[in-house]
Design a protein around this motif. Structure first.
Motif, PDB file in Angstrom:
ATOM      1  N   TYR A  79     -31.987  41.157 -12.028  1.00  0.00           N
ATOM      2  CA  TYR A  79     -30.609  41.575 -11.788  1.00  0.00           C
ATOM      3  C   TYR A  79     -29.651  40.419 -12.085  1.00  0.00           C
ATOM      4  N   GLU A  80     -30.012  39.227 -11.551  1.00  0.00           N
ATOM      5  CA  GLU A  80     -29.101  38.094 -11.743  1.00  0.00           C
ATOM      6  C   GLU A  80     -28.977  37.740 -13.215  1.00  0.00           C
ATOM      7  N   LYS A  81     -30.130  37.837 -13.933  1.00  0.00           N
ATOM      8  CA  LYS A  81     -30.135  37.472 -15.343  1.00  0.00           C
ATOM      9  C   LYS A  81     -29.219  38.403 -16.132  1.00  0.00           C
ATOM     10  N   LYS A  82     -29.435  39.719 -15.908  1.00  0.00           N
ATOM     11  CA  LYS A  82     -28.644  40.689 -16.664  1.00  0.00           C
ATOM     12  C   LYS A  82     -27.168  40.561 -16.309  1.00  0.00           C
ATOM     13  N   ARG A  83     -26.908  40.352 -15.031  1.00  0.00           N
ATOM     14  CA  ARG A  83     -25.529  40.272 -14.585  1.00  0.00           C
ATOM     15  C   ARG A  83     -24.846  39.057 -15.212  1.00  0.00           C
ATOM     16  N   GLY A  84     -25.623  37.935 -15.226  1.00  0.00           N
ATOM     17  CA  GLY A  84     -25.078  36.716 -15.827  1.00  0.00           C
ATOM     18  C   GLY A  84     -24.693  36.964 -17.278  1.00  0.00           C
ATOM     19  N   LYS A  85     -25.589  37.681 -18.007  1.00  0.00           N
ATOM     20  CA  LYS A  85     -25.329  37.965 -19.420  1.00  0.00           C
ATOM     21  C   LYS A  85     -24.045  38.756 -19.585  1.00  0.00           C
ATOM     22  N   LEU A  86     -23.897  39.785 -18.733  1.00  0.00           N
ATOM     23  CA  LEU A  86     -22.723  40.651 -18.849  1.00  0.00           C
ATOM     24  C   LEU A  86     -21.441  39.860 -18.616  1.00  0.00           C
ATOM     25  N   LEU A  87     -21.503  38.955 -17.630  1.00  0.00           N
ATOM     26  CA  LEU A  87     -20.263  38.272 -17.236  1.00  0.00           C
ATOM     27  C   LEU A  87     -19.957  37.063 -18.114  1.00  0.00           C
ATOM     28  N   ALA A  88     -20.992  36.538 -18.793  1.00  0.00           N
ATOM     29  CA  ALA A  88     -20.822  35.264 -19.493  1.00  0.00           C
ATOM     30  C   ALA A  88     -19.568  35.195 -20.367  1.00  0.00           C
ATOM     31  N   PRO A  89     -19.313  36.202 -21.213  1.00  0.00           N
ATOM     32  CA  PRO A  89     -18.172  36.054 -22.139  1.00  0.00           C
ATOM     33  C   PRO A  89     -16.830  35.971 -21.419  1.00  0.00           C
ATOM     34  N   TYR A  90     -16.751  36.453 -20.171  1.00  0.00           N
ATOM     35  CA  TYR A  90     -15.427  36.556 -19.546  1.00  0.00           C
ATOM     36  C   TYR A  90     -15.121  35.412 -18.621  1.00  0.00           C
ATOM     37  N   ILE A  91     -15.987  34.383 -18.593  1.00  0.00           N
ATOM     38  CA  ILE A  91     -15.773  33.349 -17.588  1.00  0.00           C
ATOM     39  C   ILE A  91     -15.414  32.035 -18.235  1.00  0.00           C
ATOM     40  N   PRO A  92     -14.182  31.576 -18.070  1.00  0.00           N
ATOM     41  CA  PRO A  92     -13.839  30.238 -18.564  1.00  0.00           C
ATOM     42  C   PRO A  92     -14.563  29.243 -17.677  1.00  0.00           C
ATOM     43  N   GLN A  93     -15.359  28.354 -18.264  1.00  0.00           N
ATOM     44  CA  GLN A  93     -16.185  27.469 -17.448  1.00  0.00           C
ATOM     45  C   GLN A  93     -15.358  26.388 -16.760  1.00  0.00           C
ATOM     46  N   ILE A  94     -15.460  26.314 -15.450  1.00  0.00           N
ATOM     47  CA  ILE A  94     -14.944  25.141 -14.746  1.00  0.00           C
ATOM     48  C   ILE A  94     -16.153  24.248 -14.566  1.00  0.00           C
ATOM     49  N   GLN A  95     -15.978  22.964 -14.723  1.00  0.00           N
ATOM     50  CA  GLN A  95     -17.141  22.086 -14.626  1.00  0.00           C
ATOM     51  C   GLN A  95     -17.827  22.268 -13.281  1.00  0.00           C
ATOM     52  N   GLY A  96     -19.104  22.586 -13.301  1.00  0.00           N
ATOM     53  CA  GLY A  96     -19.899  22.501 -12.069  1.00  0.00           C
ATOM     54  C   GLY A  96     -19.723  23.629 -11.081  1.00  0.00           C
ATOM     55  N   VAL A  97     -18.969  24.658 -11.431  1.00  0.00           N
ATOM     56  CA  VAL A  97     -18.836  25.740 -10.449  1.00  0.00           C
ATOM     57  C   VAL A  97     -19.687  26.910 -10.904  1.00  0.00           C
ATOM     58  N   ASP A  98     -20.349  27.524  -9.991  1.00  0.00           N
ATOM     59  CA  ASP A  98     -21.131  28.713 -10.281  1.00  0.00           C
ATOM     60  C   ASP A  98     -20.190  29.740 -10.912  1.00  0.00           C
ATOM     61  N   LEU A 140     -30.714  47.662  -8.468  1.00  0.00           N
ATOM     62  CA  LEU A 140     -31.189  46.644  -7.527  1.00  0.00           C
ATOM     63  C   LEU A 140     -31.365  47.254  -6.144  1.00  0.00           C
ATOM     64  N   SER A 141     -30.377  48.029  -5.711  1.00  0.00           N
ATOM     65  CA  SER A 141     -30.437  48.519  -4.331  1.00  0.00           C
ATOM     66  C   SER A 141     -31.570  49.517  -4.169  1.00  0.00           C
ATOM     67  N   GLU A 142     -31.934  50.183  -5.245  1.00  0.00           N
ATOM     68  CA  GLU A 142     -33.031  51.143  -5.122  1.00  0.00           C
ATOM     69  C   GLU A 142     -34.378  50.474  -5.357  1.00  0.00           C
ATOM     70  N   GLY A 143     -34.328  49.170  -5.669  1.00  0.00           N
ATOM     71  CA  GLY A 143     -35.592  48.457  -5.862  1.00  0.00           C
ATOM     72  C   GLY A 143     -36.200  48.693  -7.230  1.00  0.00           C
ATOM     73  N   ASP A 144     -35.404  49.175  -8.220  1.00  0.00           N
ATOM     74  CA  ASP A 144     -35.969  49.419  -9.547  1.00  0.00           C
ATOM     75  C   ASP A 144     -35.923  48.178 -10.427  1.00  0.00           C
ATOM     76  N   ILE A 145     -35.329  47.120  -9.956  1.00  0.00           N
ATOM     77  CA  ILE A 145     -35.204  45.914 -10.765  1.00  0.00           C
ATOM     78  C   ILE A 145     -35.318  44.752  -9.794  1.00  0.00           C
ATOM     79  N   THR A 146     -35.923  43.646 -10.219  1.00  0.00           N
ATOM     80  CA  THR A 146     -36.070  42.533  -9.274  1.00  0.00           C
ATOM     81  C   THR A 146     -34.752  41.798  -9.151  1.00  0.00           C
ATOM     82  N   GLN A 147     -34.658  40.999  -8.088  1.00  0.00           N
ATOM     83  CA  GLN A 147     -33.437  40.233  -7.862  1.00  0.00           C
ATOM     84  C   GLN A 147     -33.185  39.316  -9.064  1.00  0.00           C
ATOM     85  N   LYS A 148     -34.307  38.734  -9.576  1.00  0.00           N
ATOM     86  CA  LYS A 148     -34.172  37.770 -10.665  1.00  0.00           C
ATOM     87  C   LYS A 148     -33.636  38.473 -11.916  1.00  0.00           C
TER      88      LYS A 148
END
Length: 1603
Positions: free
Chosen positions: A49-68, A39-47
């Motif tokens: 980046y967020e998508k891939k990052r979300g995928k990576l983190l998804a399994p480790y996040i216990p969902q609290i209702q309504g919190v990012d 991202l910092s080198e501009g090789d991937i768009t912000q969008k």
């Protein structure tokens, strides 16, 4: 541990607390790190980046209702890691925050945080931007946190000091705008740890500890609160201490106020709040958009609250104390910075030059580099020379010494023998050849480089030009041209990728010479015959190669290196680094220049070493690649930059199998950078566990000119231990070394760069002037004398002498050595143990007010302000621009696409404060540009000089700008102190003594002008009409033309008289004599007929411009106002306008029930009036003339019958008007001279007037000129707006007009009717454009009139041409006239405003003492004439105020004559010309209206002068207007171009006004074309604009508040 926390790096990755370790597995962390890098080198768009990052983190996040989800993980980590890390704040993605490491020593970050904590109470107004310009941010992004409606629910708030009961949550999100700004500074500047306290108005101090924070975060209410907040605010999770109070307070707020769930939509990006604010004069305002009158101006609280904040920020004293200035009478002397007597001065001895150890004698050392290649190529052909890697890190090809030798020979043979033009060989030995090789192909480059050396050609390695517009590519072309390069060598793949012309050949790049491109791949080169051998000679002083270098200004120089210097440098490096035969070395640097070339291409061949070349493209994909290769190949040496160490930290994996124990030397090529030390420390911390020994890190210092200057020796050489110095920044800014003790904030930590190179002599000299040796505690430029430095700049003998042939001298002026020294462009000093320390580079040196600052240090400070949320790592440019005789610091950074306006603004204001605190220097301009828009240097990084160029040209297109001229510009001239006025009597005596006449002039004497003027015997103009109706009934007086150019209506004397009679008959029964009647007509005969009808009936006519049907909201109130102020009892108009006045649309703008009686005169019965009204005396009121002045004041003047006749007679004499004449008039007929020419003059003089309504020009621009040509008119009148329409609309159509037979050679005088200083630029361009149609350049002139006398000057037909003089603009500001030559600096052309009319006397009087002034002195123009108006007609009873405008007397001299004051500044000057009566001609020059002038810094400025400068500053500025508001100069510019250019204008406007007028612009407002209001005469209505700005009605594209 706690000391290192702000680095933010170790805390999370390397010694994970149990909580963190549980959170994410290692491979996920590693993937996140890679994502961040992409991202910092501009090789991937912000969008993406967020998508891939979300995928990576998804399994480790216990969902609290309504919190990012990303938010939760942060909070958990934050809370759990606090116990261990009291000083760190974590970022959303951990990798991000570790990125800062490279630019930051821990100390620095803490210093910055502490510095910011001092600034908590300052508020800055945030710039406002139109929605369409906010390309990146959504509506929410512009909404401050909690724009709740709570304050309305709770009734009105008290003022803040008494805010006892209102809300316990004042610290962060009180709904008033100011508090939102407050967060700009408060956000996270607390330097204490998690227990920061925030004391509330109720005296409750809330201390939050980790436990409460943790609890609050998990509470359900808090969860929704956070979800709500995430939409609007950026949580302060950066690398500053955690401001947990922020979170818990927010949650408690939402818990207490359950009703607040909504966030208001925000119109156009502005924050409208109910706010209580204090205004400049201390009154309290309430309510949203509440209007209050200040200076009689409706003010919207938002704009003025920002201005108020701006004023508040300005009230703080500037840092440098203003010295007493010497003020010369004329010159405004800029303050020259006097050195501060308390500044530190060097106290040490004079330094003695430092010698490196002697170069060792090696018995079998080859005599030259090609000889070394020959030796290894023939004796060790299988030995590996260079391994190239692909982007996956796999070895693609290993070049052996045998292959290098044979391939280089082939290429050398081919270049010398197989390239020819017309049987002449193309190349001769010594010719320069360009080497254009991509960074991932070191093998081909090495073959080409040695091939050139063997052929005795001079290689010039350059970057691959990717597009025709690469940053700096033009300069490279210039270098190639000056080196006479005709051939470029490249690879097949690279040649295919270059941009092509239509012919299929490589396109010629901008500024490049014509090149022949030769591909060096195998199939194009020929095997040499058996008997051909390349000449292998001993190293000579001939040029071996040329290395390019870009200077601070952006020009590219070629540094020539001789064969002997190249050999000596290899020898010195081999000895200093202890290189041995067949060692393995990994090289991450660019192999085309500097250290990458010296170690990886030259010295390696000297010693038969094996180089593993790591391309930049591989580093971007896998920053660990170089470490893996060191491990795989057991490399003994690695050559890297601090960036590479930094990157490898980010992607540092838990790979236990990596070992760096083989390294004996880790050469840090940019060890001279201020931030390299933190990279080295951090790298060591991590990799010491992997076998890296601390002593193998070897920083070195080098420059293109001197090559390697110093390097830390490897440990086996038994050298003294490395050194560190913590230096005071304050001392460094005065070039003095002070090891810092007391002030921990502003320090620079530097590491040594080792010892001087073997065989070199080094000294440190003063930077400017004669190269005197420095004292031991003084910073200077390091100079080096050695056989291994560059020789010259190719083709630049002058610069070469300065840089490569410096002779340092002792303080007594004695040269220290007979050998010349080379300046290295490194700033530094020699420390203990003869270690060399570097503190900066000449390229990054910025000298501000005599103090020196280093661009890199400023970058480091900016990056210590937790930037990762807002700007990209390493994408910050700092440079200085010269404005008003001093350097000004500019910081430009790339903004992340996800950063909101507020966040970025917050970051910007904190950067300003941090730099201010730590460097004690103000930043002039801080700009954020969208991601990936700054020009890039070849291998990452920013092209600084190109960025600076774009900034100065207004082509940077920033998305956020903050200018702080008020704090930085401290060398303005002293505000002018008004001298005690010289009395009027002394003035006259002084003038007499000096032989100057009193400035007085008059037109011809009316009484003595005998002419056959029949109309003279009538006292009243209506009598003249009756007489003409009898004497010449059919003589045509008026022709009105329509847009097609055909006659729309005409009126003969009799017709006009008859129509006037009908109107009089209609009025006589209904009105009394003396009643005022408003005439609301479009321009035409109706208006003239009803005017005379009123006079026949004894009523007083008032002509009023009809409202514009498309723009009732603004035009109708003016009509209403004139009708009311003039006390009109009746309105005469047409049926169409009558309907309009009473329409539904009109009701929205004014109260239509309060109109007086409205009559339409379309179908009046043919009745004769019983008898004409005869006024008892000519002094009676004839008509009222209402006009809106440029200052926005509606002023009606009373014209008596006598004045009316005198006016007509005066104009008749000046223009020689007779019944046989025709004149063309393209003016509005409602006031001033326009009205007189349109309605009065034809009736008086009997000439025919061709009337062209200016409105018709909008549909047919050539209407007026075509009419002039068709009727062969000799005299014509127009307004500036008409002239502008013609120049803009017809400028390109003169050819078409000529074909339509438009010929203007008949025109003798074309007069512009105006009440202002003549607009020379416009009249000249008009004359130039229409010269082709026969217009005489002498024909165009201007008239001058004002409210007290509508016609003072008018060129007329006789008398000399108008003259032009040039005056000094600076003298004008002091109310003085100083005549200068044309073209001299600060000169301003002024054109005479026509000739003074017959019967008019003019004198120049002092505005204060009312005494007469001398010739060529600036004062107020006073006028005395029979056609002066008799007074203002106002309803407000201010007659006393204005009595002296109409009848005032001189305080000395001729104290009898009664004069009227025009309110205009000007001067009289006697010329060498003679006028019609044979006297010497006196010219009157109008400078400008007194009411409009701006009093700033004790001087008087005319807005038009500032506006002219501003319009010149950028091609997209279409129009400009300036005004002042509470002593701030506000500049409004109309932008003609794309909205992304809007922010470019802010800096350019500020610069030009500073440079040319010595004024600091307070607010820059960028608006759409056509927003600046203009009256019928084409004059800017600056006061209307000011009201519109303050009432927030301009819909600006951008408003910048300069700090």
């Amino acid at each position: 541990m706690a000391e290192r926390t702000s680095a933010g790096l170790l805390t999370m990755m390397l010694e994970p607390t149990p909580a963190v370790a549980m959170t994410l597995p290692a491979e996920v962390r590693e993937k996140l790190a890679e994502l961040e890098l992409e991202l910092s080198e501009g090789d991937i768009t912000q969008k993406g980046y967020e998508k891939k990052r979300g995928k990576l983190l998804a399994p480790y996040i216990p969902q609290i209702q309504g919190v990012d989800p990303s938010l939760q993980i942060d909070n958990r980590i934050q809370a759990s890691s606090q116990a261990v890390l009291p000083g760190s704040k974590h970022n959303k993605s951990r990798a991000a925050n570790t990125r800062d490491e490279r630019f930051r020593s821990d100390l620095h970050t803490e210093a910055v945080q502490a510095a910011l904590a001092k600034y908590k109470e300052r508020k800055m107004p945030m710039p406002s931007k139109r929605r369409s310009v906010l390309v990146q941010s959504s509506v929410e992004a512009c909404t401050p946190p909690d724009t709740s409606s709570a304050s309305e629910d709770e009734g009105s708030l008290r003022r803040q000091g008494r805010l006892a009961t209102s809300t316990p949550y004042q610290g962060h999100g009180h709904p008033a705008v100011e508090h939102w700004f407050n967060r700009v500074i408060q956000g996270s500047s607390t330097s204490s740890s998690a227990s920061s306290t925030s004391s509330h108005p109720g005296g409750r101090s809330v201390t939050t500890t980790n436990t409460t924070a943790h609890a609050a975060l998990n509470a359900n209410a808090a969860a929704t609160a956070l979800a709500d907040l995430m939409a609007h605010t950026q949580l302060d999770n950066h690398s500053a201490p955690p401001d947990v109070t922020g979170l818990s307070e927010r949650s408690s707020l939402h818990a207490e106020r359950p009703q607040v769930a909504s966030v208001r939509g925000v119109s156009r990006g502005y924050n409208h709040h109910t706010s209580v604010m204090e205004t400049a004069d201390g009154c309290e305002w309430r309510g949203e958009g509440s209007l209050s009158l200040m200076d009689g101006v409706p003010v919207n609280s938002r704009v003025s609250s920002k201005i108020q904040q701006l004023l508040n920020t300005l009230k703080r004293p500037k840092r440098p104390p203003l010295r007493e200035f010497f003020v010369d009478d004329f010159e405004e002397l800029l303050d020259v910075q006097q050195p501060d007597p308390n500044q530190p001065k060097p106290e040490g001895q004079q330094m003695s030059p430092l010698e490196g150890e002697p170069l060792g004698v090696v018995t079998n050392w080859p005599p030259s580099l090609p000889a070394a290649l020959q030796r290894w190529g023939t004796t060790q052909p299988k030995s590996p020379c260079l391994t190239a890697l692909d982007n996956a890190g796999k070895p693609v090809y290993t070049l052996t010494y045998g292959k290098l030798w044979t391939r280089s020979q082939k290429l050398a043979y081919t270049l010398l023998n197989k390239l020819s033009t017309r049987n002449e060989p193309l190349l001769m030995p010594g010719d320069r050849v360009a080497l254009v090789f991509p960074n991932n192909d070191p093998v081909m480059f090495m073959v080409a480089f040695y091939g050139c050396l063997l052929a005795e050609l001079v290689p010039v390695p350059i970057e691959v030009p990717l597009t025709r517009k690469d940053a700096g590519s033009q300069q490279i072309g210039f270098l190639l041209g000056s080196c006479g390069v005709t051939l470029a060598l490249t690879t097949d793949a690279c040649q295919k990728g270059l941009p092509k012309a239509q012919t299929g050949e490589v396109a010629t790049f901008k500024g490049w010479p014509r090149l022949l491109w030769f591909v060096t791949d195998g199939k194009h080169v020929v095997k040499p015959p058996k008997d051909w051998h390349p000449p292998i000679r001993e190293a000579s002083n001939d040029i071996a190669y040329i290395e390019y270098k870009t200077s601070k200004e952006g020009s590219t120089m070629g540094i020539t290196v001789s064969h002997s210097a190249m050999l000596a440098h290899c020898h010195a490096l081999t000895q200093a680094c202890g290189y041995t035969e067949a060692e393995t070395i990994t090289n991450v640097l660019d192999f085309k220049r500097e250290a990458g070339l010296w170690h990886g291409v030259l010295t390696s061949v000297m010693n038969r070493m094996h180089v593993i070349s790591i391309p930049y493209s591989l580093m971007k994909v896998n920053p660990l690649s170089w470490i893996q290769k060191v491990h795989t190949y057991k490399a003994r040496v690695a050559v890297v930059k601090s960036r590479d160490m930094h990157w490898s930290l980010l992607a540092q994996r838990d790979q236990r199998d990596i070992s760096l124990s083989s390294l004996r030397m880790l050469i840090v090529a940019d060890g001279a950078n201020p931030w390299s030390i933190s990279s080295c420390d951090a790298f060591l911390n991590v990799f010491q566990a992997r076998g890296l020994r601390p002593e193998v890190i070897c920083p070195c210092a080098s420059s293109s000119e001197a090559m390697t200057v110093a390097i830390r020796r490897p440990p086996e050489m038994g050298v003294p231990p490395p050194g560190k110095a913590v230096l005071s920044m304050g001392g460094l800014s005065h070039s003095v070394i002070r090891v810092d003790t007391e002030e921990k904030l502003s320090v620079l930590t530097v590491q040594d760069v080792g010892q001087v190179m073997p065989g070199a002599l080094v000294c440190v000299v003063r930077v400017e002037g004669t190269p005197y040796l420095c004292q031991t505690d003084e910073v200077g430029e390091i100079c080096m004398s050695s056989g291994s430095t560059g020789v010259a700049y190719y083709g630049l003998p002058g610069m070469t002498k300065n840089i490569f042939e410096t002779i340092p001298v002792t303080s007594s002026g004695v040269p220290i050595s007979d050998r010349p020294f080379t300046r290295t462009s490194l700033l530094g000093f020699v420390g203990p143990d003869s270690l060399v320390f570097v503190v900066g580079k000449m390229d990054g040196l910025m000298v501000v007010s005599g103090r020196r600052h280093n661009a890199d240090d400023v970058v480091a400070t900016a990056l210590a302000v937790e930037p990762m949320k807002f700007v990209y790592r390493g994408r910050i440019a700092v440079f200085s621009v010269s404005v008003l005789h001093d350097e000004r610091i500019v910081v430009v950074a790339e903004q992340r696409p996800d950063a909101s306006e507020e966040d970025s603004f917050q970051w910007m204001s904190r950067v300003l404060q941090a730099i201010d605190s730590i460097h004690q220097v103000g930043v002039y301009c801080l700009a954020l540009v969208p991601a990936n828009t700054l020009p890039k240097a070849p291998l990452g990084g920013i092209h600084i000089s190109e960025t600076k160029q774009r900034f100065l040209e207004g082509a940077l297109h920033p998305c956020n700008v903050l200018m702080c001229p008020h704090t930085c510009v401290t060398n303005l001239p002293k505000p002018r102190q008004k001298q005690p006025e010289v009395g009027p009597a002394s003035m006259i005596v002084g003038n007499l003594v000096a032989g100057k006449r009193i400035a007085q002039a008059c037109g011809r004497d009316v009484a003595q002008l005998e002419d056959n003027d029949q109309a003279r015997k009538f006292l009243y103009i209506q009598d003249v009409l009756q007489w003409r109706a009898q004497a010449t009934p059919d003589h045509s007086l008026f022709l009105v033309l329509n847009a097609k150019g055909t006659v729309a209506s005409t009126a003969s004397c009799l017709q006009l008289h008859k129509r006037a009679e009908r109107v009089a008959a209609a009025l006589m029964g209904r009105l009394n004599t003396g009643d005022h009647v408003a005439l609301v007509y479009p321009p035409g005969i109706d208006l003239i007929a009803t005017f005379y009808g009123c006079l026949y009936a004894g009523c007083v006519p008032v002509t009023v411009r009809p409202p514009h049907p498309q723009n009732l909201a603004t035009t109708l109130p003016t009509v209403k106002m004139i009708v009311e102020v003039s006390k009109s009892v009746c309105i005469l108009t047409t049926q169409a306008i009558m309907k309009l006045l009473k329409s539904k649309e009109a009701a929205a703008a004014v109260d239509i029930k309060s109109w007086p009686m409205v009559m339409d005169t379309d179908d009046l019965p043919r009745k004769k009036s019983p008898q004409m009204y005869k006024p008892p005396t000519p002094e009676m009121l004839a008509y009222l003339d209402f006009s809106v002045s440029t200052t926005g004041i509606l002023a009606g003047v009373k014209m008596s019958h006598a004045a009316t006749s005198a006016l007509c007679r005066s104009i008749k004499l000046q223009c020689e008007l007779y019944p046989s004449r025709q004149i063309a008039i393209c003016l509005d007929p409602y006031c001033g001279l326009g009205f007189a020419l349109w309605c009065l003059c034809s009736v008086y003089s009997g000439h025919q007037s061709i009337l062209v309504p200016p409105l018709e020009l909008e549909s047919n621009a050539s209407l007026w000129l075509a009419a002039v040509s068709q009727y062969k008119v000799r005299v014509t009148f127009c307004s500036y707006s008409v002239m502008e329409m013609c120049t803009k609309g017809l400028g390109s159509q003169t050819e078409a007009l000529r074909l339509r037979n438009v010929n203007l050679s008949c025109v003798r005088t074309c007069m512009v009717v105006a009440e202002e200083r003549p607009r020379i630029a416009l009249t000249q361009s008009f004359s130039k454009i229409f010269k082709d149609l026969g217009l005489s350049p002498r024909a165009v002139s201007t008239t001058f009139g004002c409210r007290v006398n509508v016609a003072i000057c008018l060129q007329g037909t006789a008398g000399p041409d108008p003259t032009t003089v040039y005056v000094d603009m600076r003298a004008l500001r002091h109310d003085r006239v100083r005549l200068v030559e044309r073209g001299s600096p600060h000169s301003l052309p002024l054109m005479e405003s026509g000739k003074i009319l017959p019967g008019v006397k003019v004198i120049i009087a002092n505005t204060e003492t009312k005494g007469p002034l001398g010739d060529s002195h600036l004062g107020e123009i006073w006028v005395s004439s029979p056609h002066n108006a008799t007074g203002y007609y106002t309803v407000y009873g201010e007659e006393a105020l204005h009595a002296d405008h109409f009848n005032t007397k001189l305080s000395f001299g001729d104290t009898q004559t009664v004069w009227a004051r025009t309110g205009y500044l000007g001067f009289l000057r006697r010329t060498e010309l003679t006028d019609a009566s044979g006297e010497r001609h006196d010219a009157l020059y109008v400078v400008g209206s007194l009411d409009e002038t701006l009093e700033l810094r004790g001087m008087r400025y005319h807005p038009i002068d500032i506006e002219t400068s501003v319009i010149r500053s950028h091609k997209s500025i279409a129009e400009c207007a300036v005004f002042t508001w509470t002593n701030l100069l506000v500049v409004v510019v109309e932008l003609e171009g794309s909205e992304q250019e809007a922010l470019d204008l802010v800096a350019l406007v500020t610069n030009v006004v500073l440079e040319e007028h010595y004024l600091i612009v307070g607010v820059v407002v960028v608006v759409d074309p056509g927003v600046i209001p203009i009256n019928s005469r084409g004059e800017k209505q600056r006061m209307h604009l000011r009201d519109g700005f303050l009432a927030d009605q301009l819909d600006p594209i951008y408003v910048a508040y300069n700090m």
